[in-house]
Design an enzyme around this catalytic site. Structure first.
Site, PDB file in Angstrom:
ATOM      1  CE1 TYR A  81      -3.998   2.124   0.656  1.00  9.48           C
ATOM      2  CE2 TYR A  81      -2.669   3.151   2.368  1.00  9.48           C
ATOM      3  CZ  TYR A  81      -3.802   3.145   1.576  1.00  9.48           C
ATOM      4  OH  TYR A  81      -4.722   4.158   1.696  1.00  9.48           O
ATOM      5  CG  ASP A  82       2.846   2.197   3.624  1.00  9.79           C
ATOM      6  OD1 ASP A  82       1.623   1.997   3.587  1.00  9.79           O
ATOM      7  OD2 ASP A  82       3.489   2.232   4.687  1.00  9.79           O
ATOM      8  CB  VAL A 138      -8.831   2.278  15.062  1.00 12.17           C
ATOM      9  CG1 VAL A 138      -8.811   3.731  14.625  1.00 12.17           C
ATOM     10  CG2 VAL A 138      -8.823   2.179  16.564  1.00 12.17           C
ATOM     11  CB  THR A 180      -1.146   9.879  18.140  1.00 12.93           C
ATOM     12  OG1 THR A 180      -0.117  10.199  17.184  1.00 12.93           O
ATOM     13  CG2 THR A 180      -0.618   9.969  19.549  1.00 12.93           C
TER      14      THR A 180
HETATM   15  P1  NAD Z   1     -12.763   1.705   0.278  1.00 12.43           P
HETATM   16  O1  NAD Z   1     -12.062   0.389   0.346  1.00 12.43           O
HETATM   17  O2  NAD Z   1     -14.073   1.829   0.955  1.00 12.43           O
HETATM   18  O3  NAD Z   1     -12.972   2.125  -1.247  1.00 12.43           O
HETATM   19  C1  NAD Z   1     -12.125   1.761  -2.288  1.00 12.43           C
HETATM   20  C2  NAD Z   1     -12.986   1.431  -3.501  1.00 12.43           C
HETATM   21  O4  NAD Z   1     -12.142   1.068  -4.602  1.00 12.43           O
HETATM   22  C3  NAD Z   1     -13.923   0.235  -3.268  1.00 12.43           C
HETATM   23  O5  NAD Z   1     -15.208   0.548  -3.703  1.00 12.43           O
HETATM   24  C4  NAD Z   1     -13.299  -0.873  -4.089  1.00 12.43           C
HETATM   25  O6  NAD Z   1     -14.238  -1.841  -4.516  1.00 12.43           O
HETATM   26  C5  NAD Z   1     -12.690  -0.076  -5.234  1.00 12.43           C
HETATM   27  N1  NAD Z   1     -11.611  -0.776  -5.922  1.00 12.43           N
HETATM   28  C6  NAD Z   1     -10.550  -1.420  -5.369  1.00 12.43           C
HETATM   29  N2  NAD Z   1      -9.769  -1.926  -6.333  1.00 12.43           N
HETATM   30  C7  NAD Z   1     -10.346  -1.579  -7.521  1.00 12.43           C
HETATM   31  C8  NAD Z   1     -10.005  -1.817  -8.877  1.00 12.43           C
HETATM   32  N3  NAD Z   1      -8.916  -2.529  -9.211  1.00 12.43           N
HETATM   33  N4  NAD Z   1     -10.812  -1.317  -9.838  1.00 12.43           N
HETATM   34  C9  NAD Z   1     -11.914  -0.616  -9.517  1.00 12.43           C
HETATM   35  N5  NAD Z   1     -12.283  -0.372  -8.251  1.00 12.43           N
HETATM   36  C10 NAD Z   1     -11.512  -0.849  -7.268  1.00 12.43           C
HETATM   37  O7  NAD Z   1     -11.736   2.782   0.792  1.00 12.43           O
HETATM   38  P2  NAD Z   1     -11.946   4.341   1.116  1.00 12.43           P
HETATM   39  O8  NAD Z   1     -11.749   4.509   2.563  1.00 12.43           O
HETATM   40  O9  NAD Z   1     -13.179   4.835   0.494  1.00 12.43           O
HETATM   41  O10 NAD Z   1     -10.667   4.955   0.377  1.00 12.43           O
HETATM   42  C11 NAD Z   1     -10.764   5.563  -0.895  1.00 12.43           C
HETATM   43  C12 NAD Z   1      -9.391   6.044  -1.331  1.00 12.43           C
HETATM   44  O11 NAD Z   1      -8.866   6.978  -0.390  1.00 12.43           O
HETATM   45  C13 NAD Z   1      -8.355   4.926  -1.460  1.00 12.43           C
HETATM   46  O12 NAD Z   1      -7.549   5.169  -2.586  1.00 12.43           O
HETATM   47  C14 NAD Z   1      -7.545   5.063  -0.198  1.00 12.43           C
HETATM   48  O13 NAD Z   1      -6.233   4.588  -0.374  1.00 12.43           O
HETATM   49  C15 NAD Z   1      -7.597   6.550   0.057  1.00 12.43           C
HETATM   50  N6  NAD Z   1      -7.410   6.854   1.493  1.00 12.43           N
HETATM   51  C16 NAD Z   1      -8.407   6.605   2.384  1.00 12.43           C
HETATM   52  C17 NAD Z   1      -8.193   6.854   3.729  1.00 12.43           C
HETATM   53  C18 NAD Z   1      -9.266   6.627   4.759  1.00 12.43           C
HETATM   54  O14 NAD Z   1      -9.022   6.861   5.952  1.00 12.43           O
HETATM   55  N7  NAD Z   1     -10.465   6.198   4.402  1.00 12.43           N
HETATM   56  C19 NAD Z   1      -6.951   7.348   4.172  1.00 12.43           C
HETATM   57  C20 NAD Z   1      -5.954   7.566   3.224  1.00 12.43           C
HETATM   58  C21 NAD Z   1      -6.192   7.325   1.876  1.00 12.43           C
HETATM   59  N1  UDP Z   2      -6.132  -0.283  16.158  1.00 14.21           N
HETATM   60  C1  UDP Z   2      -6.427  -0.761  17.411  1.00 14.21           C
HETATM   61  N2  UDP Z   2      -7.482  -1.634  17.537  1.00 14.21           N
HETATM   62  C2  UDP Z   2      -8.236  -2.023  16.491  1.00 14.21           C
HETATM   63  C3  UDP Z   2      -7.928  -1.516  15.200  1.00 14.21           C
HETATM   64  C4  UDP Z   2      -6.857  -0.651  15.073  1.00 14.21           C
HETATM   65  O1  UDP Z   2      -5.781  -0.430  18.403  1.00 14.21           O
HETATM   66  O2  UDP Z   2      -9.184  -2.817  16.693  1.00 14.21           O
HETATM   67  C5  UDP Z   2      -5.009   0.679  16.015  1.00 14.21           C
HETATM   68  C6  UDP Z   2      -3.981   0.322  14.957  1.00 14.21           C
HETATM   69  O3  UDP Z   2      -2.981  -0.521  15.479  1.00 14.21           O
HETATM   70  C7  UDP Z   2      -3.457   1.691  14.570  1.00 14.21           C
HETATM   71  C8  UDP Z   2      -4.660   2.617  14.749  1.00 14.21           C
HETATM   72  O4  UDP Z   2      -5.573   1.910  15.589  1.00 14.21           O
HETATM   73  O5  UDP Z   2      -2.446   2.096  15.462  1.00 14.21           O
HETATM   74  C9  UDP Z   2      -5.338   2.990  13.446  1.00 14.21           C
HETATM   75  O6  UDP Z   2      -5.588   1.808  12.738  1.00 14.21           O
HETATM   76  P1  UDP Z   2      -6.399   1.777  11.377  1.00 14.21           P
HETATM   77  O7  UDP Z   2      -6.333   0.382  10.861  1.00 14.21           O
HETATM   78  O8  UDP Z   2      -7.735   2.392  11.568  1.00 14.21           O
HETATM   79  O9  UDP Z   2      -5.611   2.775  10.409  1.00 14.21           O
HETATM   80  P2  UDP Z   2      -4.059   3.014  10.080  1.00 14.21           P
HETATM   81  O10 UDP Z   2      -3.194   2.116  10.922  1.00 14.21           O
HETATM   82  O11 UDP Z   2      -3.948   2.690   8.639  1.00 14.21           O
HETATM   83  O12 UDP Z   2      -3.851   4.435  10.410  1.00 14.21           O
END
Ligand code: NAD
Ligand code: UDP
Length: 318
Positions: free
Chosen positions: A152-153, A194, A217
């Site tokens: 992902y990263d 979380v 955090t």
């Molecule tokens: P989500 O998983 O709910 O939505 C992602 C969507 O993409 C889903 O509907 C999934 O079916 C679709 N998808 C995945 N692979 C696909 C493919 N190959 N072709 C077409 N569709 C595909 O996630 P989200 O929380 O809505 O996140 C949306 C975007 O924002 C992502 O790119 C994610 O990396 C980014 N983002 C979200 C967060 C967050 O906290 N929600 C944080 C950082 C970045």
């Molecule tokens: N986390 C937790 N309990 C849970 C799910 C997540 O303590 O049941 C922690 C996790 O280890 C992380 C933070 O909450 O430190 C945020 O996790 P999340 O998966 O929501 O997002 P991300 O790690 O991608 O920021």
């Protein structure tokens, strides 16, 4: 409908439009009078998130995996397709890298062919486990290239590289947003994030699972604020490419979040401790100076209000 003809509406593609963020974005873009095409392969998204939009003649849904080419005529592209939660993106890590690399190349190619503006949903994960706090856009990050989160990263980092190379090499109009943890109604109940985990556990009276000591955090942004930020970025001055952080700079430890959710739900759940996942960032908080300056954007929703709205939603589905 009459008013609509007077609008200079845009044809907008939202990839990942059936996901958590994408579905709110499609809804808002339609409300603003645009023609919206949602492309999704339902890997983590669901039709339930967008079923209320299906009657709208200005909304189209295409089932498609963006790792394969797509030919459409649009003015703008919001590229959100990618599983966002650690559980989902680690389930098929090769596909996660593919959606970020092949998927981005396909969407950038589409943007180039039809001369569309394109926004990339990047992430705070590009900073990895940051040694700079709060994180500013000029920080290059601290990412493990071979760990469980790398698909992902590093996938998202490579997508940023591709966006900037298409900008430099092909003069493409790009916008890159680094999204920080976002929450709200319609979060996937089983994606292990979380906020959804803790709320569901609290509502069911189950143990609240804090990973590690809970001192790590995060800064939580309510979904409506995020959608505002994404749209403001898309409409920002030409030449402002980002990357720009969009997130809520109020920082909380995971333990504080657990206590807040217990209080707001009135739950009798107990806190239990589980192992901290590999490469889990110790601290995360966006510096949003750039977003304030260029987009006139800042989050409006406090954690307590946002959590109450999210708890209401989960009460109806749990
Ligand atoms: P989500 O998983 O709910 O939505 C992602 C969507 O993409 C889903 O509907 C999934 O079916 C679709 N998808 C995945 N692979 C696909 C493919 N190959 N072709 C077409 N569709 C595909 O996630 P989200 O929380 O809505 O996140 C949306 C975007 O924002 C992502 O790119 C994610 O990396 C980014 N983002 C979200 C967060 C967050 O906290 N929600 C944080 C950082 C970045
Ligand atoms: N986390 C937790 N309990 C849970 C799910 C997540 O303590 O049941 C922690 C996790 O280890 C992380 C933070 O909450 O430190 C945020 O996790 P999340 O998966 O929501 O997002 P991300 O790690 O991608 O920021």
């Amino acid at each position: 409908m009459k008013n609509r003809k007077m609008h200079l509406y845009k044809r907008i593609l939202v990839t990942g439009g059936a996901g958590f963020l994408g579905s709110f974005l499609c809804e808002r873009l339609l409300k603003n009078g645009n023609d919206v095409v949602c492309v999704d392969n339902f890997y983590t998204g669901t039709k339930r998130n967008i079923v209320h939009l299906m009657e709208n003649p200005y909304f189209e849904l295409i089932r498609h995996d963006i790792t394969f080419p797509l030919y459409l005529e649009v003015d703008e592209i919001f590229n959100l397709a990618c599983p966002a939660s650690p559980i989902h993106y680690q389930n098929d890590p090769v596909q996660t890298t593919k959606v970020n690399v092949h998927g981005s190349i396909n969407m950038l190619g589409l943007a180039k062919r039809v001369n569309a503006k394109i926004l990339q949903a990047s992430t705070s994960e590009v900073y990895g486990d940051p040694s700079v706090h709060p994180q500013k856009e000029d920080y290059w990050g601290n990412v493990n290239p071979i760990g469980l989160r790398s698909c992902y990263d590093e996938g998202k980092r490579c997508a940023e590289t591709l966006f900037f190379d298409y900008h430099r090499q092909h003069n493409l109009d790009i916008k890159v947003v680094r999204i920080f943890n976002t929450y709200g109604p319609k979060m996937h109940p089983n994606d292990g994030r979380v906020v959804s985990n803790f709320i569901i556990q609290a509502l069911k009276g189950k143990n609240i699972t804090v990973y590690g000591k809970g001192t790590q955090t995060r800064s939580f942004c309510y979904v409506d604020d995020m959608v505002d930020g994404l749209i403001k970025m898309m409409n920002s001055d030409e030449g402002f490419t980002g990357p720009v952080n969009i997130g809520n700079p109020e920082e909380f430890s995971i333990m504080e979040l657990a206590h807040k959710i217990i209080v707001l739900t009135g739950s009798k759940s107990k806190i239990v401790y589980k192992a901290l996942p590999q490469d889990d960032p110790i601290q995360r908080k966006p510096d949003i100076t750039l977003a304030k300056k260029h987009l006139k954007w800042k989050p409006e929703t406090g954690l307590e209000y946002g959590l109450k709205k999210t708890i209401e939603y989960f009460k109806n589905i749990v």
